[in-house]
Design a protein around this motif. Structure first.
Motif, mmCIF file in Angstrom:
data_model
loop_
_atom_site.group_PDB
_atom_site.id
_atom_site.type_symbol
_atom_site.label_atom_id
_atom_site.label_comp_id
_atom_site.label_asym_id
_atom_site.label_seq_id
_atom_site.Cartn_x
_atom_site.Cartn_y
_atom_site.Cartn_z
ATOM 1 N N VAL A 231 0.765 17.889 47.450
ATOM 2 C CA VAL A 231 0.715 16.754 46.591
ATOM 3 C C VAL A 231 2.025 16.763 45.799
ATOM 4 C CG1 VAL A 231 -0.610 17.919 44.776
ATOM 5 C CG2 VAL A 231 -0.658 15.553 44.976
ATOM 6 N N CYS A 232 2.559 15.707 45.686
ATOM 7 C CA CYS A 232 3.591 15.646 44.792
ATOM 8 C C CYS A 232 3.381 15.936 43.526
ATOM 9 C CB CYS A 232 4.166 14.062 44.875
ATOM 10 S SG CYS A 232 5.983 13.823 44.113
ATOM 11 N N PRO A 233 4.109 16.786 42.783
ATOM 12 C CA PRO A 233 3.894 17.233 41.549
ATOM 13 C C PRO A 233 4.116 16.338 40.233
ATOM 14 C CG PRO A 233 5.806 18.470 42.015
ATOM 15 C CD PRO A 233 5.308 17.406 43.175
ATOM 16 N N GLU A 234 3.435 16.650 39.302
ATOM 17 C CA GLU A 234 3.586 15.538 38.193
ATOM 18 C C GLU A 234 5.079 15.500 37.643
ATOM 19 O OE1 GLU A 234 1.500 14.826 33.834
ATOM 20 O OE2 GLU A 234 1.171 16.935 34.821
ATOM 21 N N ASN A 235 5.458 14.404 36.917
ATOM 22 C CA ASN A 235 6.955 14.321 36.673
ATOM 23 C C ASN A 235 7.903 14.215 37.720
ATOM 24 O OD1 ASN A 235 6.129 13.942 33.997
ATOM 25 N ND2 ASN A 235 6.257 16.259 33.514
ATOM 26 N N HIS A 236 7.364 14.039 39.102
ATOM 27 C CA HIS A 236 8.058 13.785 40.097
ATOM 28 C C HIS A 236 7.504 12.823 41.023
ATOM 29 C CE1 HIS A 236 9.194 17.925 39.022
ATOM 30 N NE2 HIS A 236 10.191 17.850 39.701
ATOM 31 N N TYR A 237 8.337 12.213 41.883
ATOM 32 C CA TYR A 237 7.980 11.268 42.691
ATOM 33 C C TYR A 237 8.096 11.664 44.251
ATOM 34 C CZ TYR A 237 12.263 8.840 42.393
ATOM 35 O OH TYR A 237 13.612 8.628 42.436
ATOM 36 N N CYS A 238 7.640 11.208 45.465
ATOM 37 C CA CYS A 238 7.871 11.318 46.838
ATOM 38 C C CYS A 238 7.901 10.161 47.410
ATOM 39 C CB CYS A 238 6.823 12.704 47.432
ATOM 40 S SG CYS A 238 6.506 14.084 46.300
ATOM 41 N N PRO A 239 9.003 9.630 47.712
ATOM 42 C CA PRO A 239 9.220 8.453 48.323
ATOM 43 C C PRO A 239 8.880 8.526 49.886
ATOM 44 C CG PRO A 239 11.400 9.070 47.833
ATOM 45 C CD PRO A 239 10.283 10.002 47.174
ATOM 46 N N SER A 240 9.216 9.694 50.314
ATOM 47 C CA SER A 240 8.967 10.070 51.800
ATOM 48 C C SER A 240 8.339 11.718 51.947
ATOM 49 C CB SER A 240 10.382 10.042 52.404
ATOM 50 O OG SER A 240 10.177 10.272 53.637
ATOM 51 N N PRO A 241 7.567 11.561 52.987
ATOM 52 C CA PRO A 241 6.833 13.059 53.099
ATOM 53 C C PRO A 241 7.674 14.093 53.463
ATOM 54 C CG PRO A 241 6.154 11.495 54.954
ATOM 55 C CD PRO A 241 6.975 10.777 53.998
ATOM 56 N N ASP A 242 8.886 13.702 54.175
ATOM 57 C CA ASP A 242 9.532 14.771 54.626
ATOM 58 C C ASP A 242 10.830 15.218 53.570
ATOM 59 O OD1 ASP A 242 10.839 12.401 55.095
ATOM 60 O OD2 ASP A 242 11.507 12.876 56.879
ATOM 61 N N VAL A 243 10.652 14.937 52.475
ATOM 62 C CA VAL A 243 11.824 15.234 51.481
ATOM 63 C C VAL A 243 11.185 16.061 50.385
ATOM 64 C CG1 VAL A 243 13.232 13.471 52.272
ATOM 65 C CG2 VAL A 243 11.801 12.948 50.362
ATOM 66 N N ASN A 244 12.109 16.643 49.643
ATOM 67 C CA ASN A 244 11.695 17.192 48.263
ATOM 68 C C ASN A 244 11.313 16.300 47.410
ATOM 69 O OD1 ASN A 244 11.899 20.299 48.866
ATOM 70 N ND2 ASN A 244 13.991 19.969 48.890
ATOM 71 N N PRO A 245 10.233 16.633 46.326
ATOM 72 C CA PRO A 245 10.038 15.804 45.249
ATOM 73 C C PRO A 245 11.169 15.581 44.477
ATOM 74 C CG PRO A 245 8.413 17.367 45.321
ATOM 75 C CD PRO A 245 9.518 17.719 46.295
ATOM 76 N N ILE A 246 11.361 14.182 44.070
ATOM 77 C CA ILE A 246 12.355 13.902 42.917
ATOM 78 C C ILE A 246 11.976 13.597 41.747
ATOM 79 C CG2 ILE A 246 14.252 11.885 42.533
ATOM 80 C CD1 ILE A 246 13.771 11.245 45.483
ATOM 81 N N GLN A 247 12.839 14.392 40.614
ATOM 82 C CA GLN A 247 12.655 14.404 39.182
ATOM 83 C C GLN A 247 12.462 12.896 38.656
ATOM 84 O OE1 GLN A 247 12.249 17.370 37.369
ATOM 85 N NE2 GLN A 247 11.568 15.734 35.799
ATOM 86 N N CYS A 248 11.257 12.612 37.931
ATOM 87 C CA CYS A 248 11.120 11.442 37.416
ATOM 88 C C CYS A 248 11.921 10.886 36.273
ATOM 89 C CB CYS A 248 9.882 11.382 36.877
ATOM 90 S SG CYS A 248 8.958 9.623 36.543
ATOM 91 N N PRO A 249 12.538 9.712 36.333
ATOM 92 C CA PRO A 249 13.399 9.275 35.125
ATOM 93 C C PRO A 249 12.743 9.544 33.855
ATOM 94 C CG PRO A 249 13.627 7.816 36.938
ATOM 95 C CD PRO A 249 12.338 8.627 37.092
ATOM 96 N N SER A 250 13.635 9.715 32.626
ATOM 97 C CA SER A 250 12.942 10.062 31.366
ATOM 98 C C SER A 250 12.328 8.800 30.788
ATOM 99 C CB SER A 250 14.351 10.368 30.465
ATOM 100 O OG SER A 250 15.222 9.363 30.349
ATOM 101 N N ASP A 251 12.634 7.580 31.044
ATOM 102 C CA ASP A 251 12.026 6.324 30.713
ATOM 103 C C ASP A 251 10.973 5.864 31.601
ATOM 104 O OD1 ASP A 251 13.752 5.552 32.710
ATOM 105 O OD2 ASP A 251 14.537 3.777 31.653
#
Length: 343
Positions: A231-251
């Motif tokens: 599952v994509c972790p908190e404070n991250h988002y996963c636009p595609s299932p084959d890439v690493n989770p991306i850090q969520c922007p501060s705002d």
């Protein structure tokens, strides 16, 4: 006459030598065993069979049925001199069934071919053997079975063909009794597979499933050959299932399993911890808007009352301005206002 004075065995050998000199026999006749058996025969002293040239040398009363696994040989006098086909003077004169043929009964004139799915790999067989599981034979008269090639199997004996492995299963050797399911994290996309391929990144396959599946919404998997997605972790988002989770922007907000960041309305709201709060400009606009709305309501009420009063005045005007005829009724002018006198 001279032959009668010698021993019977020598006399029989003499007669057999005369037959061999006049008749061409098959190898089965001239073998050492047959010659020994023939010389041991007891020749009748007076009555000899003369139905066929050379047959007088054999005591045809000793003819026996060819045993199972053999057939009558009509090319040798040891068999053709017997009265009935299927009989020979000595059993060794019968022809053994060749590989791929059999005969379960005695005294038969020919051998039978093995059916499809059966075989016999030695001569003189009284029966055929079924092809073992993992092999097949699609021809009659077979002397061997063929092992199933990799990617196919045969789970039963006496099979006439091998079955290709189904999707999601494989066999990487010959002679498989059954195909195996691909392990977790791997799949077989074609039938008759010899091996399995790992699931691609962004996909997964548990051991009990057949094919790899794409990770669900909010999950990711960046490795090959995995059984599960993360599952994509908190404070991250996963636009595609084959890439690493991306850090969520501060705002922005990115709860667990986010596909994309969620933003507050920048003009009217701003992020405050885990929630969005009203911006000062939004509060001012709400106050101004509320005051304007209240003023409009008051003006509408006043205008409504004024319109109501005007309508009443217009309705009374015809009644007040109407002329009455001059006269007196009971001493009261007709145009005078009525006066309440009481009782």
């Amino acid at each position: 006459m001279g032959c009668r004075r010698v021993l019977p065995a020598v006399c029989a050998a003499c007669l057999i030598g005369m037959v061999l000199s006049q008749t061409t026999l098959t190898p089965a006749v001239v073998s050492t065993t047959q010659m020994e058996n023939a010389t041991g025969l007891t020749v009748a002293p007076v009555i000899l069979s003369t139905t066929t040239s050379g047959c007088f040398a054999f005591n045809t009363s000793t003819c026996e049925a060819c045993p199972p696994g053999s057939q009558y040989d009509n090319s040798t006098l040891l068999c053709s001199c017997c009265s009935n086909p299927g009989l020979c003077v000595v059993p060794e004169a019968c022809l053994p069934c060749t590989r791929g043929f059999y005969q379960p009964l005695p005294g038969q004139q020919q051998c039978l071919p093995c059916s499809r799915g059966f075989y016999t790999n030695f001569t003189g067989s009284p029966l055929c053997l079924p092809c073992p599981p993992g092999s097949m034979n699609n021809n009659t008269g077979g002397d061997s079975c063929t092992s199933c090639s990799p990617g196919s199997f045969s789970s039963q004996q006496s099979s006439t063909s091998c079955t290709p492995c189904a999707l999601g299963s494989f066999c990487n050797s010959s002679g498989c009794l059954q195909c195996q399911m691909c392990p977790g994290g791997t799949e077989a996309l074609q039938a008759a597979a010899k091996e399995c391929t790992p699931c691609r990144p962004g996909m997964h396959k548990p051991p009990h499933q057949t094919m790899c599946q794409i990770c669900g919404s909010g999950f990711f998997q960046i490795h090959w050959g995995q059984e599960n997605c993360d599952v994509c972790p908190e404070n991250h988002y996963c636009p595609s299932p084959d890439v690493n989770p991306i850090q969520c922007p501060s705002d922005a907000f990115c709860p667990e399993g986010s596909l994309a960041p969620s933003y507050c309305m920048e003009t009217f709201f701003h992020k405050a911890g885990d929630t969005c709060e009203l911006a000062p400009v939004t509060i001012a606009l709400l106050v101004i808007g509320g005051g304007v709305a209240l003023l409009l309501i008051i003006l509408m009420v006043l205008r409504r009352r004024r319109d109501t009063d005007g309508e009443l005045t217009v309705a009374r005007a015809p009644l007040l301005g109407k002329e009455r005829p001059q006269g007196r009724y009971y001493g009261i002018p007709c145009d005078g206002e009525p006066v309440y006198a009481g009782w």
